[in-house]
Design an enzyme around this catalytic site. Structure first.
Site, PDB file in Angstrom:
ATOM      1  N   SER A  64      16.690  35.748  40.854  1.00 54.91           N
ATOM      2  CA  SER A  64      18.139  35.332  41.441  1.00 54.91           C
ATOM      3  C   SER A  64      18.927  34.497  40.585  1.00 54.91           C
ATOM      4  O   SER A  64      18.254  33.390  39.931  1.00 54.91           O
ATOM      5  CB  SER A  64      17.893  34.375  42.610  1.00 54.91           C
ATOM      6  OG  SER A  64      19.245  34.396  43.378  1.00 54.91           O
ATOM      7  N   LYS A  72      57.949  49.682  33.889  1.00 54.20           N
ATOM      8  CA  LYS A  72      59.619  49.853  34.013  1.00 54.20           C
ATOM      9  C   LYS A  72      59.794  51.089  33.283  1.00 54.20           C
ATOM     10  O   LYS A  72      60.588  52.177  33.725  1.00 54.20           O
ATOM     11  CB  LYS A  72      60.240  48.539  33.554  1.00 54.20           C
ATOM     12  CG  LYS A  72      61.935  48.530  34.178  1.00 54.20           C
ATOM     13  CD  LYS A  72      62.510  47.526  33.935  1.00 54.20           C
ATOM     14  CE  LYS A  72      62.045  46.504  34.840  1.00 54.20           C
ATOM     15  NZ  LYS A  72      62.693  45.124  34.400  1.00 54.20           N
TER      16      LYS A  72
END
Length: 984
Positions: A871, A110
């Protein structure tokens, strides 16, 4: 020189010690500081108290001539700046702006954007930003401030006074300010705001006299007392369904005065309301409401900094991966007033639609109101297009600002504005929160308009948001036959059906039970965040498309309908009423966040447009959404390095995954096929058999069916790689445990009930997750592995004989020892040779293993001597590494996140520091033995964007995930590759 500018002389590495220390600033943090080519004296000087801090809150060191390398460990002490001054406060406005839009880490989002807008001459009320570094100091120093802060703040207040011609605390013409948070990333509604600060019993009289509008002045005062009482003094609801205490007092007064709307309250009414508000504060806190403006200001600043560590802010940061160490800035800004009468207004607008991404001016406003009226849903606002007629000049000004800001920031902007007596002021702008559909469409259309390029578009789309394009909608025939009970404002597109619940606790409870919830509230507040996360959809009776519910729902991708005024919710009775229909807690309700329609009961859903196209139910050229989806996916494929596979067990699932972009199958679980038809009977016979001959006989019955299954899978992938995992679950999972089921099995197989019960008891394990499963089962019963291997290779031979290619990978699960894998690989190779011999056909295949045990990761160099691929089964690797059960982690996960022990669920996003290191070790050691080893991951983490970035970084070649996550993985893989470019 500072260390930052002395890259040739010094390198400082900082490593936080665990998630707990990274999230808790109120304790001194221990960091490892490695200072190369520095003397110990220089290192000590660098760590001495009183040294200036870097922008990230660390320390700077003065470089002296290099002598030796020292490694020291010491606490980073709280900085006392008695002897050194740093700038903590940064002004913005037409006359003086210190910062700029690039300083988000220092000024917050902001503050940086306010500075950027002020520098290009937009009408931004002047003010100042207290930097995020002060937030770091605040928590490191027992919630105190640097010694120069008071003087800096007073100097900045004086600059604002000069800019607006008013004085803070002046009884005749007071300067009023807002105090707002401003984190680096927008966190709407999660932290605190105070408006109209500077009013007291004297200044309110001056404001009334100066404006000639006593009602306006008293309206501002009652708003300020309520916000200050809530945010700073903690005068809040005592429980979830308790009314906000200031709202309750106001409603009581309105009832006494026979007034329905806030705007009907007269000056006398508001004067009485102010007194009642002050009395409430005395009742709740035992102290009078503060009258000194600077006491008010410091109270508000402390409350905003304090809100960085409130429960809702911490939960929001955890969900969106915002680091706790970032801190928040505080923005103090001169007030402008949208509640000065019919020529004043306030609103929120978006430069494009945040719900569907359409390039239209989108938003809402309220005449004679202040900002919290819009966001909090206290009054239902008007659509922004009505301003064209009601306030045409202001609308034209706003349209011009729309174009300027979107062009400057090259993204859809969320703009907060106020019109004070026909003059437009821009209070803030930020990149707008948006739905997944909107994120993808906005990026696509901005590329085509030349505003951004493909890479920017890919970086900007949250990878998870792509899945919302595949979300179901209500079936058209079901909607046609159903009658909406009410219609609200469509604030979050999609279809949601679930059980009515009125509390965040209720939504979480339903989620734990595996049920879907629709959170129904009069209006949501930030305290409802947990329930909003748990719910399928959100329904409110108040508020508009810029309300808290709408903003948060869009960011989360939740279905949301707001402002359904025809609905009445009675929290006390637990009833939602629509006309003559009443729904109670637990009843089904359906909401359509695209149309705003609300239905009683459960409405069936239908496939998304994209899935309809993929299934041949809709022509591709008929769907703009499909065009966008395909284009964005093509961009992702152009830049990603990781291959994307899928975890599926049937040809139908495989075909859908291929259409979604999967490049093979990373996990096909053979045992899932055993439950189809009568196969389970052969499987059970094999398990119940008490000798090799009986087991082999049962396996021979099962083999042809497994072969047909694998043949179907090989045909579905059409030559792409497929990894088939051999049997993994414990044998006992295939047998019944209830007496009636065991009795029925005994009759079917012609066995005695006692024998079956005996075998079930034999196979029962105390901890089956770590028991007789995976490779252990295949070693004990080699007939099972032999049968599966034969089925795989016979299927492969048949496909090759038909002239098609195969790329088969046989995966042995749960390996911890190289010798286990050696045993199984020998058997698999023997079966392959036999099949190729009698089928007179050759084909290539690989044999590898699933790395899911810490020992396998640590001995990966040995295992890679045999394994041709790894894997990573990160589900079980996480369980075995952390000692946590993924089924039970929910019982303590919330407490762990509250204490910053865990920032994310490690079964959703990989624990990079622990489990991730095991993955990296296995990768490095596996490659050291077999440089060409194939590396992938097939756990649930394969579809998580943050985990995918990690897998990319450690050098995996593919990730494998469920079919719906394939598009997410494609985009996340591209973002990971582009992040490498950013680093370079």
């Amino acid at each position: 020189r500072s260390c930052q500018s002395a890259s040739d002389d010094v390198s400082i590495e900082t490593r936080r010690r665990g998630a707990a220390s990274s999230g808790r600033r109120d304790k001194a943090k221990t960091r490892m500081v490695v200072l190369r080519t520095l003397s110990l004296a220089a290192a000590a000087a660098a760590l001495a108290p009183g040294r200036p801090r870097t922008a990230s809150g660390g320390l700077r060191a003065t470089v002296i001539p290099a002598r030796e390398e020292e490694v020291i460990e010491a606490p980073v002490l709280a900085v006392d700046d008695q002897n050194h001054h740093e700038k903590h406060v940064f002004d913005f406005g037409a006359e003086k702006t210190d910062g700029d839009g690039s300083q988000r880490s220092l000024l917050g989002g902001k503050g940086a954007n306010l500075a950027a807008m002020a520098k290009i001459g937009l009408p931004v009320p002047p003010g100042f930003t207290i930097s995020t570094e002060v937030c770091t100091y605040y928590y490191a120093n027992d919630r105190t401030y640097p010694t120069t802060m008071d003087a800096e703040v007073r100097a900045s207040v004086a600059r604002v006074e000069r800019a607006v011609g008013k004085r803070f605390g002046d009884a005749d013409d007071p300067l009023l300010v807002s105090v707002r948070s401003g984190a680096r990333d927008s966190m709407p509604g999660m932290m605190d705001t105070v408006l109209n600060l500077g009013l007291n019993d004297e200044t309110v009289v001056g404001l009334a006299r100066r404006t000639g509008n006593e009602r306006f002045a008293l309206d501002c005062y009652r708003r300020f007392i309520a916000m200050y009482g809530d945010v700073v003094l903690g005068v809040q609801s005592r429980h979830e369904n308790d009314h906000e205490p200031f709202d309750a007092v106001m409603e009581e007064l309105k009832a006494e005065r026979n007034k329905k709307d806030d705007l009907e309250l007269t000056s006398d009414d508001l004067r009485e309301l102010v007194e009642r508000f002050k009395a409430l504060i005395v009742e709740r806190t035992g102290a009078e409401f503060a009258q000194d403006p600077y006491e008010q200001l410091w109270g508000a600043i402390g409350a905003v900094f304090g809100s960085w560590e409130n429960d809702r802010a911490k939960l929001y940061r955890q969900r969106y991966g915002i680091p706790a160490e970032w801190g928040t800035a505080v923005n103090v800004q001169a007030m402008v007033f949208g509640n000065l009468g019919e020529t004043s207004a306030t609103g929120v607008c978006f430069t494009r639609s945040p719900t569907n991404g359409e390039n239209v001016f989108w938003g809402e406003y309220l005449v004679n109101a202040q900002g919290e009226d819009v966001v909090a849903g206290i009054r239902t606002p008007k659509p922004i297009e009505e301003m064209k007629v009601e306030m045409p000049d202001s609308y034209a000004d706003l349209e011009e600002v729309r174009g300027i800001l979107e062009t400057k920031f090259t993204d859809m902007q969320d703009i907060e504005f106020t019109i004070q007596e026909k003059k437009l002021y821009v209070l803030q702008t930020r990149n707008g929160k948006r739905t997944g559909l909107a994120a993808v469409r906005i990026a696509y259309e901005m590329v085509h308009s030349g505003l951004i390029d493909e890479k920017t578009a890919l970086r900007r789309i949250p990878a998870d948001s792509i899945s919302s394009l595949l979300a179901p909608t209500f079936a058209s025939d079901a909607v046609r036959d159903a009658t909406p009970l009410a219609t609200g404002l469509p604030a979050g597109p999609g279809a949601a059906t679930g059980h009515v619940t009125f509390t965040a606790f209720g939504a979480e409870a339903l989620q734990r039970e595996g049920k879907k919830a629709v959170l129904c509230r009069v209006e949501t507040t930030p305290e409802d965040l947990r329930g909003m996360i748990a719910a399928e959809g959100i329904l409110t009776t108040r508020g508009g498309v810029s309300s808290h519910a709408a903003l948060v729902a869009r960011q989360m991708g939740k279905v949301c309908v707001c402002g359904a005024h025809d609905i009445t919710i009675d929290y006390t009775r637990g009833v939602l009423s629509i006309g003559g229909t009443s729904l109670r807690e637990g009843d089904f309700i359906s909401i359509d966040g695209t149309s705003g329609h609300i239905y009683a009961g459960s409405v069936p859903t239908a496939a998304s447009e994209i899935n309809q196209v993929l299934k041949g139910q809709l022509e591709p050229e008929s769907s703009y959404t499909y065009e966008i989806f395909q284009t964005v996916m093509a961009w992702a494929d152009k830049y990603r390095k990781l291959k994307i596979r899928t975890n599926v067990d049937t040809p139908r699932q495989a075909q859908l995954a291929m259409k979604l972009g999967a490049e093979g199958i990373g996990l096909c679980r053979g045992e899932h096929m055993f439950f189809e038809g009568d196969r389970i009977n052969y499987m059970r016979k094999m398990i119940l058999a008490d000798d090799d001959t009986a087991r082999r006989r049962a396996a021979n019955k099962l083999m042809p069916q497994q072969r047909d299954d694998f043949y179907g899978m090989l045909k579905a992938v059409n030559g792409l790689p497929i990894t088939i995992r051999l049997l993994d679950p414990p044998a006992g999972e295939f047998l019944p445990h209830e007496s009636s089921a065991k009795l029925a099995l005994a009759e079917k197989f012609g066995m005695s009930f006692d024998y079956i019960s005996h075998r079930v008891n034999e196979l029962n394990e105390v901890n089956p997750m770590l028991g007789h499963r995976g490779v252990r089962l295949s070693i004990s019963y080699p007939e099972i592995a032999e049968m599966q291997a034969r089925a795989i290779f016979e299927a492969a031979a048949q496909v090759v004989a038909e002239g098609d290619a195969v790329d088969v990978e046989v995966m042995v699960p749960f390996v911890g020892f190289k010798s286990e894998l050696d045993d199984q690989v020998a058997l698999i190779h023997q079966v392959a040779a036999e099949v190729m011999a009698y089928r007179k056909i050759n084909f290539d295949y690989k044999v590898g293993t699933m790395i899911e045990l810490p020992r396998a990761a640590l001995t990966a160099d040995e295992i890679a001597e045999t394994a041709e691929f790894f894997s990573f089964g990160t589900n079980d690797l996480t369980q075995t590494a952390l000692g946590m059960s993924r089924d039970d982690v929910g019982s303590f996960f919330r407490k762990y996140t509250e204490k910053d022990i865990l920032s994310r669920n490690p079964f959703s996003t990989i624990d990079q520091v622990g489990v991730g290191q095991l993955v990296k070790i296995a990768v490095d050691r596996g490659k050291s033995t077999r440089p060409d080893i194939k590396l992938g991951i097939c756990g649930e983490h394969g579809g998580d964007p943050a985990s995918i970035a990690f897998f990319h970084a450690v050098g995996l070649q593919y990730v494998s995930c469920s079919p719906p996550r394939v598009p997410v993985a494609r985009l996340a893989a591209a973002q990971a590759a582009l992040a490498d470019e950013d680093d370079d």
